[in-house]
Design a protein around this motif. Structure first.
Motif, short mmCIF file in Angstrom:
data_model
loop_
_atom_site.label_atom_id
_atom_site.label_comp_id
_atom_site.label_asym_id
_atom_site.label_seq_id
_atom_site.Cartn_x
_atom_site.Cartn_y
_atom_site.Cartn_z
N SER A 76 -0.17 -5.61 -4.83
CA SER A 76 -0.92 -6.43 -5.79
C SER A 76 -0.46 -7.88 -5.63
O SER A 76 0.72 -8.18 -5.80
CB SER A 76 -0.68 -5.97 -7.23
OG SER A 76 -1.18 -4.68 -7.44
N PHE A 152 0.63 -8.92 -14.31
CA PHE A 152 1.25 -7.60 -14.09
C PHE A 152 0.42 -6.49 -14.73
O PHE A 152 0.27 -5.40 -14.17
CB PHE A 152 2.65 -7.54 -14.71
CG PHE A 152 3.66 -8.47 -14.10
CD1 PHE A 152 3.46 -9.01 -12.84
CD2 PHE A 152 4.82 -8.79 -14.78
CE1 PHE A 152 4.40 -9.86 -12.28
CE2 PHE A 152 5.76 -9.64 -14.24
CZ PHE A 152 5.53 -10.18 -12.98
N CYS A 155 -2.29 -5.02 -12.65
CA CYS A 155 -1.94 -4.63 -11.28
C CYS A 155 -1.58 -3.15 -11.17
O CYS A 155 -1.00 -2.56 -12.08
CB CYS A 155 -0.77 -5.48 -10.77
SG CYS A 155 -1.18 -7.21 -10.59
N GLU A 158 2.32 -0.86 -5.67
CA GLU A 158 3.76 -0.54 -5.67
C GLU A 158 4.60 -1.81 -5.52
O GLU A 158 5.72 -1.88 -6.02
CB GLU A 158 4.09 0.38 -4.49
CG GLU A 158 3.34 1.70 -4.46
CD GLU A 158 3.52 2.40 -3.13
OE1 GLU A 158 4.70 2.69 -2.78
OE2 GLU A 158 2.53 2.62 -2.42
N PHE A 160 4.59 -6.04 -5.99
CA PHE A 160 3.99 -7.24 -6.56
C PHE A 160 4.30 -8.41 -5.64
O PHE A 160 5.47 -8.68 -5.33
CB PHE A 160 4.55 -7.54 -7.95
CG PHE A 160 4.07 -6.63 -9.03
CD1 PHE A 160 2.97 -5.81 -8.85
CD2 PHE A 160 4.72 -6.59 -10.25
CE1 PHE A 160 2.53 -4.96 -9.85
CE2 PHE A 160 4.28 -5.76 -11.27
CZ PHE A 160 3.18 -4.93 -11.07
N LYS A 244 7.43 -3.04 -8.05
CA LYS A 244 6.80 -2.94 -9.37
C LYS A 244 7.70 -2.23 -10.38
O LYS A 244 7.87 -2.70 -11.52
CB LYS A 244 5.48 -2.17 -9.25
CG LYS A 244 4.80 -1.88 -10.57
CD LYS A 244 3.54 -1.05 -10.35
CE LYS A 244 2.84 -0.72 -11.66
NZ LYS A 244 1.62 0.08 -11.43
N LYS A 248 9.13 -3.98 -13.91
CA LYS A 248 8.84 -3.44 -15.25
C LYS A 248 10.10 -3.33 -16.11
O LYS A 248 10.03 -3.47 -17.33
CB LYS A 248 8.18 -2.06 -15.13
CG LYS A 248 6.70 -2.12 -14.75
CD LYS A 248 6.10 -0.73 -14.80
CE LYS A 248 4.58 -0.78 -14.63
NZ LYS A 248 3.97 0.57 -14.73
#
Length: 428
Positions: A76, A152, A155, A158, A160, A244, A248
Motif C-alpha cells: 500500500s 493507514f 490500506c 502487508e 506500507f 503493516k 499498527k
C-alpha cells in the motif's frame, strides 16, 4: 566510464592522515600543559570524529543492496499532500507506472485540506487513471502524521510505503524497496533519495547543487554504513517502507508524539524508524530503490528545512538513547558516538575558531581551514566510488561547499534551542 582506483583512494587517505598528523604536531609544539583551551577542544573532538568518518566510509564500501529475489508482498503506497498542486501529478503518474503486480498494489492519496488546487488536481488524475487509486480529503489541516495515519485506515497491504508528494519513482523502485522485507526481522527500509532539480539555471543553482551532493553522501554513505549494522536511524520521508503489523502497534503513540509535554510534529520519518527499532526490528537501506525529489530552491526554505530537521534529530536522538543501550555492542557504540559527534560539532567549531581568533593564532586557523578542505576532497573522492551520478565536476563543487556541513550544524543548533517552534508541515 573512468573510475577512481582503490589505490588512488588509499593514497588520498594517507595524504589526509599525514596532513592531520602534521596539523596536530604544529598545535602540540608547545608544552602540553601550556595549551590554550581551544587546542584541547580541537584535539578531543578530532580524535573522535576523524576515526568515525573514516570508519563510516570503509563500512559504506561493504554495503550491498538486497537483490530482486522475486519477493512480491502486497503493498500500500500512501502519499500525504499539502499544497503540492504543481508536483503531485508527476508523483501519481510515476507511482501508477510501477511494474509491481497490480493485484498486490494500491495507492492512497491523502489531501490535508490544501489551500491550493491540490485536491482538484488529484481528483482529475483519479479520473484520468480510471479511479485506479483512493483519495482521502480531510476536513481540516491536521498535519502530515495525521494525514498518513488516516491513510493507514484505507490500506490493506502487508507493507506500507510512504512517498513524499513532490517525489518521482522509477518503475522498479517499489519492487526493489520491498526486497529486504523477505527477511522477517526487517521492519523498516529506507529508499535512496536523489535531487533532480540541480540543473536549473537560477540564482540559487549552487544551493541546489550542494543539496544534490549532500543527499548523495547522506544516503549512500551514512545510511549505507548504518545499514551494514541493520540500524538506519532515519528512513527518510522521501521514500520509506514499514511492515503493516508493526506500524499498527505504534501508530497511536506516533501520531500523538510529544516532547516534554508539548506536541511534536517534526521528523515523523525519524520517529517512525525509532519506533521500529525499539520493537527490536532491523532498519536497512536499499540503494537500488531510487526516489527523485525536489530540493528547496531558495535559502529561506532550505534554512527552514534544516532547522526542522535539527529539531527532529534532537528529539529523535533523545528518544533513541533510552532504548539503544539494549541493542548489540556495535550498534549502541556507533549510535552513541555518532550522537556525540553531531551534538558537540557546533560547540567545538565555535570554541576552536573563537579561541584561535582571541589568541591571534592565524596560522593555526589556516591549518584548520586547510584540513576542512582536505576532508572535502577525501569525502568527494570516496563518494564518487560509490555514487554513479557523482561526477568529477561534483568533486570541484564539493570543494566550494567544504564549509556546508559546518553551516548546517549551526542551523541544527538553532533548532535544538527552539524545539517548541515549527509548523505541522515544515517547509510548506
Amino acid at each position: 566510464m573512468y573510475r577512481i582506483s582503490k589505490h588512488t583512494l588509499l593514497c588520498c587517505v594517507l595524504v589526509y592522515l599525514t596532513v592531520v598528523s602534521l596539523s596536530l604536531l604544529y598545535l602540540t609544539r608547545v608544552n602540553l600543559f601550556g595549551w590554550h583551551w581551544a587546542y584541547w577542544v580541537f584535539m578531543i573532538y578530532g580524535l573522535v570524529v576523524t576515526p568515525l568518518v573514516l570508519f563510516s566510509y570503509v563500512v559504506a564500501f561493504l554495503y550491498k543492496p538486497v537483490p530482486d529475489s522475486g519477493y512480491r508482498p502486497s503493498v500500500s503506497v500512501i502519499v500525504p499532500v499539502y499544497n503540492e498542486g504543481d508536483a503531485i501529478c508527476n508523483t501519481i503518474d510515476s507511482i501508477l507506472s510501477s511494474d509491481y503486480p497490480k493485484d498486490k498494489f494500491e495507492l492512497v492519496v491523502v489531501d490535508d485540506k490544501s489551500k491550493d488546487n491540490s485536491l482538484e488536481v488529484i481528483n482529475k488524475k483519479r479520473i484520468e487513471h480510471n479511479f485506479n487509486f483512493k483519495v482521502i480529503s480531510l476536513d481540516k489541516n491536521s498535519g502530515k502524521r495525521y494525514a498518513m495515519a488516516e491513510g493507514f485506515k484505507q490500506c490493506t497491504g502487508e507493507i506500507f510505503v510512504f512517498i513524499d508528494s513532490d517525489t518521482i519513482v522509477k518503475p522498479d523502485t517499489i519492487k526493489m524497496l520491498v526486497q529486504p522485507f523477505n527477511d522477517p526481522k526487517v521492519y523498516a527500509v529506507a529508499g535512496n533519495g536523489v535531487v533532480v532539480n540541480e540543473s536549473e539555471k537560477n540564482v540559487n543553482a549552487l544551493l541546489v547543487r550542494f543539496q544534490k551532493l549532500w543527499y548523495a553522501e547522506s544516503f549512500r554513505i551514512r545510511k549505507g554504513a548504518e545499514s551494514v549494522f541493520d540500524m538506519v536511524t532515519c528512513c527518510s520521508g522521501v521514500l520509506a517502507a514499514y511492515r503493516k503489523d508493526q506500524v499498527k502497534l505504534v501508530v497511536n503513540e506516533w501520531v500523538n508524539d510529544n516532547f516534554f509535554g508539548c506536541s511534536f510534529e517534526s521528523s515523523d520519518d525519524r520517529q517512525m524508524t525509532n519506533l521500529m527499532l525499539r520493537l527490536g526490528g532491523k532498519s536497512v537501506f536499499q540503494s537500488t530503490a531510487l526516489a527523485y525529489t525536489i530540493a528547496p530552491q531558495n535559502f529561506k526554505k532550505f534554512l527552514t528545512q534544516q532547522v526542522r530537521w535539527g529539531r527532529g534529530y534532537f528529539r529523535g536522538e533523545v528518544f533513541a538513547a533510552k532504548f539503544f543501550y539494549k541493542r548489540n555492542f556495535l550498534q549502541k557504540t556507533i549510535f552513541y558516538l555518532s550522537s556525540f559527534v553531531t551534538l558537540v560539532a557546533p560547540f567545538s567549531i565555535m570554541l576552536f575558531v573563537a579561541g584561535l581568533l582571541l589568541t591571534g593564532n592565524f596560522p593555526a586557523l589556516l591549518i584548520y581551514l586547510t584540513d576542512l578542505t582536505l576532508v572535502s576532497v577525501f569525502i568527494a573522492l570516496a563518494t564518487k566510488l560509490l555514487v554513479p551520478y557523482y561526477s568529477f565536476t561534483d568533486i570541484l563543487y564539493r570543494l566550494v561547499f567544504f564549509l556546508g556541513p559546518s553551516f548546517i550544524s549551526f542551523a541544527y543548533l538553532y533548532g535544538w534551542f527552539t524545539l517548541w517552534k515549527g509548523g505541522i508541515w515544515g517547509t510548506r
